[in-house]
Design an enzyme around this catalytic site. Structure first.
Site, PDB file in Angstrom:
ATOM      1  N   PHE A 177       0.785  -0.997  -0.064  1.00 54.57           N
ATOM      2  CA  PHE A 177      -0.019  -0.066  -0.249  1.00 54.57           C
ATOM      3  C   PHE A 177       0.943   1.198   0.126  1.00 54.57           C
ATOM      4  O   PHE A 177       1.740   1.271   0.908  1.00 54.57           O
ATOM      5  CB  PHE A 177      -0.892   0.044   1.096  1.00 54.57           C
ATOM      6  CG  PHE A 177      -1.969  -0.975   1.183  1.00 54.57           C
ATOM      7  CD1 PHE A 177      -3.362  -0.670   0.920  1.00 54.57           C
ATOM      8  CD2 PHE A 177      -1.767  -2.430   1.347  1.00 54.57           C
ATOM      9  CE1 PHE A 177      -4.207  -1.536   1.111  1.00 54.57           C
ATOM     10  CE2 PHE A 177      -2.766  -3.334   1.569  1.00 54.57           C
ATOM     11  CZ  PHE A 177      -4.195  -2.682   1.247  1.00 54.57           C
ATOM     12  N   CYS A 202      -5.846  15.158   0.659  1.00 52.92           N
ATOM     13  CA  CYS A 202      -7.324  14.541   0.204  1.00 52.92           C
ATOM     14  C   CYS A 202      -7.884  15.985  -0.202  1.00 52.92           C
ATOM     15  O   CYS A 202      -7.823  16.953   0.302  1.00 52.92           O
ATOM     16  CB  CYS A 202      -8.142  13.836   1.064  1.00 52.92           C
ATOM     17  SG  CYS A 202      -9.684  13.189   0.288  1.00 52.92           S
ATOM     18  N   CYS A 226     -14.464  14.378   4.855  1.00 53.64           N
ATOM     19  CA  CYS A 226     -15.413  13.720   5.208  1.00 53.64           C
ATOM     20  C   CYS A 226     -15.290  13.464   6.775  1.00 53.64           C
ATOM     21  O   CYS A 226     -14.234  12.941   7.478  1.00 53.64           O
ATOM     22  CB  CYS A 226     -15.664  12.115   4.814  1.00 53.64           C
ATOM     23  SG  CYS A 226     -15.518  11.940   3.034  1.00 53.64           S
ATOM     24  N   CYS A 249     -14.081  10.152   8.435  1.00 54.31           N
ATOM     25  CA  CYS A 249     -12.799   9.483   7.729  1.00 54.31           C
ATOM     26  C   CYS A 249     -12.049   8.949   9.002  1.00 54.31           C
ATOM     27  O   CYS A 249     -11.722   9.654   9.896  1.00 54.31           O
ATOM     28  CB  CYS A 249     -12.045  10.570   7.036  1.00 54.31           C
ATOM     29  SG  CYS A 249     -10.722   9.938   5.988  1.00 54.31           S
ATOM     30  N   ASP A 250     -11.564   7.765   8.613  1.00 66.64           N
ATOM     31  CA  ASP A 250     -10.668   7.078   9.491  1.00 66.64           C
ATOM     32  C   ASP A 250      -9.200   6.867   9.222  1.00 66.64           C
ATOM     33  O   ASP A 250      -8.454   6.237   9.808  1.00 66.64           O
ATOM     34  CB  ASP A 250     -11.205   5.547   9.547  1.00 66.64           C
ATOM     35  CG  ASP A 250     -11.154   4.662   8.433  1.00 66.64           C
ATOM     36  OD1 ASP A 250     -10.927   5.566   7.237  1.00 66.64           O
ATOM     37  OD2 ASP A 250     -11.508   3.774   8.475  1.00 66.64           O
ATOM     38  N   THR A 251      -8.791   7.788   8.000  1.00 64.01           N
ATOM     39  CA  THR A 251      -7.623   7.504   7.500  1.00 64.01           C
ATOM     40  C   THR A 251      -6.777   8.939   7.868  1.00 64.01           C
ATOM     41  O   THR A 251      -7.259  10.010   7.547  1.00 64.01           O
ATOM     42  CB  THR A 251      -7.540   7.434   6.053  1.00 64.01           C
ATOM     43  OG1 THR A 251      -8.405   6.205   5.787  1.00 64.01           O
ATOM     44  CG2 THR A 251      -6.267   7.388   5.450  1.00 64.01           C
ATOM     45  N   GLU A 298      -7.355   3.175  -5.482  1.00 65.80           N
ATOM     46  CA  GLU A 298      -8.433   3.744  -4.505  1.00 65.80           C
ATOM     47  C   GLU A 298      -8.863   5.158  -4.946  1.00 65.80           C
ATOM     48  O   GLU A 298      -7.850   5.919  -4.339  1.00 65.80           O
ATOM     49  CB  GLU A 298      -8.409   3.163  -3.227  1.00 65.80           C
ATOM     50  CG  GLU A 298      -8.251   1.580  -3.228  1.00 65.80           C
ATOM     51  CD  GLU A 298      -7.984   1.115  -1.545  1.00 65.80           C
ATOM     52  OE1 GLU A 298      -8.315   0.055  -1.662  1.00 65.80           O
ATOM     53  OE2 GLU A 298      -7.413   1.758  -0.748  1.00 65.80           O
ATOM     54  N   HIS A 311      -9.632  -6.176   7.181  1.00 61.99           N
ATOM     55  CA  HIS A 311      -8.121  -6.030   8.284  1.00 61.99           C
ATOM     56  C   HIS A 311      -8.485  -5.248   9.434  1.00 61.99           C
ATOM     57  O   HIS A 311      -7.885  -5.646  10.511  1.00 61.99           O
ATOM     58  CB  HIS A 311      -7.268  -4.848   7.185  1.00 61.99           C
ATOM     59  CG  HIS A 311      -8.089  -3.875   6.874  1.00 61.99           C
ATOM     60  ND1 HIS A 311      -8.998  -3.624   5.690  1.00 61.99           N
ATOM     61  CD2 HIS A 311      -7.824  -2.515   7.145  1.00 61.99           C
ATOM     62  CE1 HIS A 311      -9.330  -2.373   5.484  1.00 61.99           C
ATOM     63  NE2 HIS A 311      -8.900  -1.600   6.474  1.00 61.99           N
TER      64      HIS A 311
END
Length: 198
Positions: free
Chosen positions: A25, A31, A35, A38-40, A95, A192
């Site tokens: 990855f 970005c 959002c 958002c979890d990232t 993605e 995951h």
């Protein structure tokens, strides 16, 4: 030219049609959406040149790479990276949130797999007209109407609804409620996270 990155790591793809596939990855920083669920963490942590990035990923065993973010379609010089990956024999997946069209990011035509995740909160931002799969996070039951509208806006082979994660908990109930109102959509769990790996 340096690529601004949040992280590079090896794991299994946890979502969609390629669930379980060992991949490297490459998470790009930044970005163009915000959002609230958002979890990232896509804040920039380091930068690498093309040669440095190719050397970094060559140390990993899988020959599949996922370009993710953040939002990879807004990254400058992505065509050079895609060309270098292709020349080295990598299988390439992207993605994206779908806010860039193939006219904006023509290099998308040269990757092996495109997973698009349009956002319910930004329905007017979707510009991508085709992908291999579409994944929608069920952040509310209103996602059902949004999903129905997407079938006429973005062509794909597979369509998935994903549970929304809030405060470390997966909201499977809302995802199930959304799916009960749709035909031709399936559940995609972030495997995951369920299994406790990256």
């Amino acid at each position: 030219m340096k690529y601004h990155l949040a992280e590079i790591f090896e794991s299994l793809q946890g979502e969609g049609r390629n669930t379980g596939r060992p991949c490297v990855f490459i998470r790009f920083a930044g970005c163009n959406l915000a959002c609230d669920w958002c979890d990232t963490d896509h804040s920039p942590r380091f930068s690498l040149s093309l040669d440095e990035l190719m050397k970094e990923i060559s140390a990993f065993r899988p020959r599949s790479v996922i370009l993710t973010g953040g939002e990879p379609t807004i990254v400058k010089d992505m065509p050079k990276l895609v060309a270098a990956l292709k020349a080295s024999g990598w299988w390439i997946a992207v993605e994206t949130n779908g806010t860039s069209s193939r006219d904006d990011a023509p290099w998308l035509d040269f990757v092996d797999y495109v997973a698009c995740s349009p956002k319910l909160e930004f329905p007017d931002k979707l510009r991508l007209a085709s992908a291999d799969e579409v994944r929608v996070v069920a952040s509310s039951e209103g996602a059902a109407e949004f999903c129905r509208s997407l079938r006429g806006r973005i062509a794909a082979t597979d369509y998935y609804v994903s549970p929304c994660e809030r405060d470390g908990k997966m909201d499977f109930a809302t995802a199930k409620a959304v799916l009960s109102k749709l035909d031709g959509w399936s559940l995609s769990v972030q495997l995951h996270k369920v299994l406790g790996f990256r």
